[in-house]
Design a protein around this motif. Sequence first.
Motif, mmCIF file in Angstrom:
data_model
loop_
_atom_site.group_PDB
_atom_site.id
_atom_site.type_symbol
_atom_site.label_atom_id
_atom_site.label_comp_id
_atom_site.label_asym_id
_atom_site.label_seq_id
_atom_site.Cartn_x
_atom_site.Cartn_y
_atom_site.Cartn_z
ATOM 1 N N PHE A 188 -39.280 -24.854 46.904
ATOM 2 C CA PHE A 188 -39.376 -23.405 47.074
ATOM 3 C C PHE A 188 -39.536 -22.682 45.744
ATOM 4 C CE2 PHE A 188 -37.911 -24.457 51.283
ATOM 5 C CZ PHE A 188 -38.515 -23.501 52.085
ATOM 6 N N LEU A 189 -38.837 -23.142 44.705
ATOM 7 C CA LEU A 189 -39.027 -22.506 43.393
ATOM 8 C C LEU A 189 -40.407 -22.815 42.830
ATOM 9 C CD1 LEU A 189 -35.518 -22.934 41.735
ATOM 10 C CD2 LEU A 189 -36.549 -20.827 42.644
ATOM 11 N N LEU A 190 -40.919 -24.003 43.100
ATOM 12 C CA LEU A 190 -42.243 -24.366 42.603
ATOM 13 C C LEU A 190 -43.310 -23.404 43.118
ATOM 14 C CD1 LEU A 190 -43.777 -26.489 40.912
ATOM 15 C CD2 LEU A 190 -44.148 -27.749 43.038
ATOM 16 N N VAL A 191 -43.257 -23.083 44.403
ATOM 17 C CA VAL A 191 -44.265 -22.178 44.967
ATOM 18 C C VAL A 191 -43.847 -20.719 44.899
ATOM 19 C CG1 VAL A 191 -45.232 -23.950 46.472
ATOM 20 C CG2 VAL A 191 -43.467 -22.414 47.366
ATOM 21 N N LEU A 205 -26.735 -23.683 30.567
ATOM 22 C CA LEU A 205 -28.157 -23.318 30.558
ATOM 23 C C LEU A 205 -28.714 -23.259 31.976
ATOM 24 C CD1 LEU A 205 -29.357 -25.367 27.460
ATOM 25 C CD2 LEU A 205 -29.195 -22.869 27.650
ATOM 26 N N MET A 206 -28.260 -24.169 32.850
ATOM 27 C CA MET A 206 -28.694 -24.114 34.249
ATOM 28 C C MET A 206 -28.225 -22.815 34.904
ATOM 29 S SD MET A 206 -28.250 -28.079 35.476
ATOM 30 C CE MET A 206 -28.548 -27.739 37.209
ATOM 31 N N TYR A 207 -26.980 -22.408 34.609
ATOM 32 C CA TYR A 207 -26.513 -21.114 35.130
ATOM 33 C C TYR A 207 -27.398 -19.990 34.613
ATOM 34 C CZ TYR A 207 -22.042 -22.798 37.010
ATOM 35 O OH TYR A 207 -21.080 -23.415 37.742
ATOM 36 N N ALA A 208 -27.655 -19.983 33.321
ATOM 37 C CA ALA A 208 -28.425 -18.895 32.715
ATOM 38 C C ALA A 208 -29.827 -18.803 33.314
ATOM 39 C CB ALA A 208 -28.508 -19.094 31.196
ATOM 40 N N VAL A 209 -30.490 -19.921 33.491
ATOM 41 C CA VAL A 209 -31.858 -19.871 34.004
ATOM 42 C C VAL A 209 -31.877 -19.428 35.466
ATOM 43 C CG1 VAL A 209 -32.128 -22.286 34.718
ATOM 44 C CG2 VAL A 209 -34.100 -21.008 33.912
ATOM 45 N N HIS A 210 -30.903 -19.856 36.259
ATOM 46 C CA HIS A 210 -30.872 -19.401 37.652
ATOM 47 C C HIS A 210 -30.531 -17.913 37.740
ATOM 48 C CE1 HIS A 210 -30.887 -23.727 38.482
ATOM 49 N NE2 HIS A 210 -31.508 -23.358 39.582
ATOM 50 N N LEU A 211 -29.660 -17.437 36.862
ATOM 51 C CA LEU A 211 -29.393 -15.996 36.811
ATOM 52 C C LEU A 211 -30.646 -15.219 36.424
ATOM 53 C CD1 LEU A 211 -25.836 -15.988 35.186
ATOM 54 C CD2 LEU A 211 -26.429 -15.267 37.524
ATOM 55 N N ALA A 246 -32.556 -19.173 43.907
ATOM 56 C CA ALA A 246 -31.821 -19.039 42.644
ATOM 57 C C ALA A 246 -30.313 -19.018 42.926
ATOM 58 C CB ALA A 246 -32.253 -17.780 41.892
ATOM 59 N N LEU A 247 -29.910 -18.340 43.994
ATOM 60 C CA LEU A 247 -28.493 -18.345 44.392
ATOM 61 C C LEU A 247 -28.040 -19.755 44.788
ATOM 62 C CD1 LEU A 247 -28.194 -15.071 46.507
ATOM 63 C CD2 LEU A 247 -27.067 -15.561 44.325
ATOM 64 N N VAL A 248 -28.875 -20.452 45.545
ATOM 65 C CA VAL A 248 -28.557 -21.828 45.921
ATOM 66 C C VAL A 248 -28.446 -22.683 44.656
ATOM 67 C CG1 VAL A 248 -29.376 -23.891 47.138
ATOM 68 C CG2 VAL A 248 -29.590 -21.632 48.217
ATOM 69 N N GLY A 249 -29.328 -22.455 43.698
ATOM 70 C CA GLY A 249 -29.269 -23.184 42.433
ATOM 71 C C GLY A 249 -27.969 -22.931 41.690
ATOM 72 N N LEU A 250 -27.467 -21.705 41.743
ATOM 73 C CA LEU A 250 -26.180 -21.395 41.119
ATOM 74 C C LEU A 250 -25.041 -22.158 41.801
ATOM 75 C CD1 LEU A 250 -26.624 -17.558 40.584
ATOM 76 C CD2 LEU A 250 -26.366 -19.287 38.775
ATOM 77 N N VAL A 251 -25.076 -22.219 43.122
ATOM 78 C CA VAL A 251 -24.039 -22.941 43.866
ATOM 79 C C VAL A 251 -24.127 -24.443 43.573
ATOM 80 C CG1 VAL A 251 -23.230 -23.563 46.191
ATOM 81 C CG2 VAL A 251 -23.876 -21.195 45.673
ATOM 82 N N GLN A 252 -25.333 -24.984 43.583
ATOM 83 C CA GLN A 252 -25.499 -26.413 43.312
ATOM 84 C C GLN A 252 -25.099 -26.747 41.879
ATOM 85 O OE1 GLN A 252 -25.791 -28.540 45.512
ATOM 86 N NE2 GLN A 252 -26.722 -30.388 44.710
#
Length: 183
Positions: free
Chosen positions: A103-106, A141-147, A114-120
């Motif tokens: 989903f992020l790719l497309v 960094l993963m938190y920062a990029v998803h934010l 992005a919210l799911v990415g923060l939870v994961q």
Amino acid sequence: MAVNEQTERPGPEPLASSRASRVLMAVCRVTVALLWIQNLSWKHPPDFGHSSDPPEDLYAWTLRGVDNEVFAPWAWLVEHVIVPHFAVFAWGAFAIEACLGAFLLVGLAARFWALVGLVQTTAITFSVLNTPHEWFWSYFLMYAVHLALLATAAGRAYGVDGALRPLWRQRGGRLSRVLIAAS
């Protein structure tokens, strides 16, 4: 400072909406998508390392959530709920990360993903942050990029969200409102 044209008072300037900003945000979104897709490469279905001796892959990393406790309630959850039901957990993590990547790719429903990415990222952080030789900054960094993806609605920059939002606005209805919020 920018001047608010309606009131002629100084106000904050909006985030840049230049072509370069949009391209860079799309590059950021695609890069994060590829990170999640690449992260699937060491999760080997159908057993995800559970049947190997010693444990490997996702199963070994899951056990590190207990062995190298970061947050006591999380370690308890891993030990008493996730490990006994590892297959369900493993397939769920695999599906979530595959969807994050796709989903992020497309750029579809990018704010939601992005919210799911923060939870994961939180689940991963609570599992392995204290594991020896882990670079803790990678999780921050993963938190920062998803934010950043969440704050900028990154799917609108050369993604499906940008192409379909006008259609969703025209159609109205509950599904359209949900898709607009998710994008």
